[in-house]
Design an enzyme around this catalytic site. Structure first.
Site, PDB file in Angstrom:
ATOM      1  N   GLU A  30      31.789  34.284  39.446  1.00  0.00           N
ATOM      2  CA  GLU A  30      32.588  35.199  40.252  1.00  0.00           C
ATOM      3  C   GLU A  30      31.982  36.592  40.158  1.00  0.00           C
ATOM      4  O   GLU A  30      31.774  37.118  39.062  1.00  0.00           O
ATOM      5  CB  GLU A  30      34.044  35.242  39.803  1.00  0.00           C
ATOM      6  CG  GLU A  30      34.885  36.173  40.669  1.00  0.00           C
ATOM      7  CD  GLU A  30      36.362  36.149  40.348  1.00  0.00           C
ATOM      8  OE1 GLU A  30      37.100  36.957  40.948  1.00  0.00           O
ATOM      9  OE2 GLU A  30      36.776  35.337  39.497  1.00  0.00           O
ATOM     10  N   GLU A  68      31.381  41.826  36.149  1.00  0.00           N
ATOM     11  CA  GLU A  68      32.172  43.005  36.511  1.00  0.00           C
ATOM     12  C   GLU A  68      31.665  44.219  35.745  1.00  0.00           C
ATOM     13  O   GLU A  68      31.193  44.092  34.616  1.00  0.00           O
ATOM     14  CB  GLU A  68      33.647  42.762  36.194  1.00  0.00           C
ATOM     15  CG  GLU A  68      34.596  43.894  36.539  1.00  0.00           C
ATOM     16  CD  GLU A  68      34.532  44.289  38.000  1.00  0.00           C
ATOM     17  OE1 GLU A  68      33.962  45.370  38.276  1.00  0.00           O
ATOM     18  OE2 GLU A  68      35.030  43.529  38.855  1.00  0.00           O
ATOM     19  N   ASP A 112      25.488  44.937  36.536  1.00  0.00           N
ATOM     20  CA  ASP A 112      25.224  44.813  37.964  1.00  0.00           C
ATOM     21  C   ASP A 112      24.945  43.350  38.304  1.00  0.00           C
ATOM     22  O   ASP A 112      24.021  42.744  37.771  1.00  0.00           O
ATOM     23  CB  ASP A 112      24.018  45.685  38.315  1.00  0.00           C
ATOM     24  CG  ASP A 112      23.629  45.643  39.783  1.00  0.00           C
ATOM     25  OD1 ASP A 112      24.068  44.742  40.507  1.00  0.00           O
ATOM     26  OD2 ASP A 112      22.858  46.525  40.198  1.00  0.00           O
ATOM     27  N   ASP A 148      34.517  45.560  47.345  1.00  0.00           N
ATOM     28  CA  ASP A 148      34.607  46.885  47.961  1.00  0.00           C
ATOM     29  C   ASP A 148      34.070  46.782  49.395  1.00  0.00           C
ATOM     30  O   ASP A 148      32.925  46.385  49.606  1.00  0.00           O
ATOM     31  CB  ASP A 148      33.774  47.884  47.160  1.00  0.00           C
ATOM     32  CG  ASP A 148      34.070  49.325  47.531  1.00  0.00           C
ATOM     33  OD1 ASP A 148      34.399  49.582  48.708  1.00  0.00           O
ATOM     34  OD2 ASP A 148      33.966  50.190  46.652  1.00  0.00           O
ATOM     35  N   LYS A 163      33.034  53.296  55.287  1.00  0.00           N
ATOM     36  CA  LYS A 163      32.270  54.291  56.048  1.00  0.00           C
ATOM     37  C   LYS A 163      30.927  53.701  56.472  1.00  0.00           C
ATOM     38  O   LYS A 163      30.249  53.041  55.688  1.00  0.00           O
ATOM     39  CB  LYS A 163      32.056  55.553  55.214  1.00  0.00           C
ATOM     40  CG  LYS A 163      33.342  56.311  54.904  1.00  0.00           C
ATOM     41  CD  LYS A 163      33.044  57.579  54.119  1.00  0.00           C
ATOM     42  CE  LYS A 163      34.333  58.338  53.830  1.00  0.00           C
ATOM     43  NZ  LYS A 163      34.079  59.588  53.051  1.00  0.00           N
ATOM     44  N   ASP A 220      40.207  41.429  53.016  1.00  0.00           N
ATOM     45  CA  ASP A 220      41.269  41.834  53.926  1.00  0.00           C
ATOM     46  C   ASP A 220      40.777  42.938  54.860  1.00  0.00           C
ATOM     47  O   ASP A 220      41.580  43.617  55.502  1.00  0.00           O
ATOM     48  CB  ASP A 220      42.509  42.284  53.156  1.00  0.00           C
ATOM     49  CG  ASP A 220      42.250  43.510  52.277  1.00  0.00           C
ATOM     50  OD1 ASP A 220      41.065  43.838  52.048  1.00  0.00           O
ATOM     51  OD2 ASP A 220      43.222  44.131  51.810  1.00  0.00           O
ATOM     52  N   LYS A 248      47.701  40.488  43.020  1.00  0.00           N
ATOM     53  CA  LYS A 248      48.476  41.668  43.389  1.00  0.00           C
ATOM     54  C   LYS A 248      47.743  42.482  44.441  1.00  0.00           C
ATOM     55  O   LYS A 248      48.348  43.032  45.357  1.00  0.00           O
ATOM     56  CB  LYS A 248      48.754  42.518  42.148  1.00  0.00           C
ATOM     57  CG  LYS A 248      49.680  41.864  41.137  1.00  0.00           C
ATOM     58  CD  LYS A 248      49.907  42.773  39.936  1.00  0.00           C
ATOM     59  CE  LYS A 248      50.819  42.124  38.916  1.00  0.00           C
ATOM     60  NZ  LYS A 248      51.029  42.986  37.715  1.00  0.00           N
ATOM     61  N   PHE A 249      46.416  42.546  44.321  1.00  0.00           N
ATOM     62  CA  PHE A 249      45.618  43.297  45.295  1.00  0.00           C
ATOM     63  C   PHE A 249      45.755  42.668  46.668  1.00  0.00           C
ATOM     64  O   PHE A 249      45.921  43.363  47.675  1.00  0.00           O
ATOM     65  CB  PHE A 249      44.156  43.319  44.863  1.00  0.00           C
ATOM     66  CG  PHE A 249      43.263  44.126  45.758  1.00  0.00           C
ATOM     67  CD1 PHE A 249      43.084  45.481  45.548  1.00  0.00           C
ATOM     68  CD2 PHE A 249      42.613  43.548  46.837  1.00  0.00           C
ATOM     69  CE1 PHE A 249      42.277  46.238  46.383  1.00  0.00           C
ATOM     70  CE2 PHE A 249      41.809  44.292  47.683  1.00  0.00           C
ATOM     71  CZ  PHE A 249      41.648  45.640  47.448  1.00  0.00           C
ATOM     72  N   GLU A 250      45.693  41.345  46.734  1.00  0.00           N
ATOM     73  CA  GLU A 250      45.847  40.652  48.007  1.00  0.00           C
ATOM     74  C   GLU A 250      47.226  40.891  48.603  1.00  0.00           C
ATOM     75  O   GLU A 250      47.367  41.119  49.805  1.00  0.00           O
ATOM     76  CB  GLU A 250      45.621  39.155  47.798  1.00  0.00           C
ATOM     77  CG  GLU A 250      45.760  38.329  49.060  1.00  0.00           C
ATOM     78  CD  GLU A 250      45.459  36.863  48.832  1.00  0.00           C
ATOM     79  OE1 GLU A 250      45.460  36.103  49.821  1.00  0.00           O
ATOM     80  OE2 GLU A 250      45.213  36.477  47.670  1.00  0.00           O
TER      81      GLU A 250
END
Length: 261
Positions: free
Chosen positions: A92, A117, A144, A167, A171, A203, A239-241
């Site tokens: 992941e 991560e 990374d 992320d 922009k 999303d 929770k982010f979703e």
């Protein structure tokens, strides 16, 4: 619950390689010479932001990192030496706070998982989950992801990549930082076993459309669906979703497979 201010950037360099506590991966690893296909990039797909850690996350990071974090090295990992088995490996990329990561690993004990991560609070929180649930099939690399893939992951060795809500770099001038675009997708494809999958969720509609195009243009991959995938019910909702859904954003999912030929 108390919170502790830390500089996440300074903690990010604190690996077991520096403390002398090395993971049990020495047998079977291959040294990668510095001049062998060096992976040099000036554009990163992430940025390390200053943040806050709870005292629990900080304690987990200090006490558990040596047990469950694999330091970045220019060596090819041996899955057998890390996990003690040859079960299929899922990586992941960018697990955030790791809620879904630990749940998936807990629900699939016959699979091996590595989460990558750079967000230190997330690493600390996931370390706590690993310890609390006594997970034997999940390790972390705090570095990374593209460097890790290039230097530590063998070609044709990964059964699945999970990329959940990365992320979106909204922009236009930052679109070059997005992970899910070529040549990054070519690297992911090279690391997959034939029939292995890339599972991408976002999303952010514009990013989803770009990812669909870039993955479709990656020669070794083909789409399991005609376009976007149907919701994969085995993936836990985070929770982010839920925040994205509450804001009226649509979740887009992609499942691409590596060609067998």
């Amino acid at each position: 619950m108390c919170e502790c201010d830390i500089n996440v950037g300074s903690l990010g360099a604190n690996s077991r390689a520096e403390t002398g506590q090395m993971p049990q991966i020495a047998p079977g690893v291959r040294e990668v010479p510095e001049n062998e296909n060096p992976f040099f990039r000036t554009v990163h797909t992430y940025v390390i932001r200053a943040g806050r850690m709870t005292c629990g996350e900080r304690k987990n990071y200090a006490e558990l990192k040596s047990a469950w974090c694999i330091p970045f090295e220019r060596r090819t990992l041996s899955v057998h030496d890390i996990f003690g088995n040859t079960n299929p490996l899922t990586i992941e990329i960018g697990f955030g706070m790791g809620h879904a990561t630990s749940l998936i690993a807990e629900q699939h004990p016959d699979m091996n998982y590595i989460g990558i991560e750079v967000h230190v609070p997330g690493v600390g929180r996931l370390l706590g989950d690993i310890n609390q649930k006594q997970l034997k099939n999940l390790y972390i690399i705090e570095h990374d992801a593209l460097d890790v893939l290039d230097c530590m992951v063998a070609d044709n060795s990964v059964h699945a990549f999970h990329v959940f809500f990365p992320d979106p770099w909204p922009k236009k001038k930052h679109h070059k930082r997005r992970l899910m675009q070529r040549p990054h997708t070519d690297v992911l494809a090279a690391k997959l076993v034939p029939g292995g999958t890339i599972y991408f969720v976002t999303d952010w509609k514009a990013y989803a459309e770009q990812a669909l195009s870039e993955l479709s243009d990656t020669p070794k991959l083909h789409n399991r669906y005609e376009s976007f995938a149907e919701p994969q019910t085995w993936r836990p909702r985070t929770k982010f979703e839920q925040k994205g859904l509450n804001a009226g954003r649509v979740i887009h999912e992609l499942v691409f497979e590596k060609r067998e030929d």
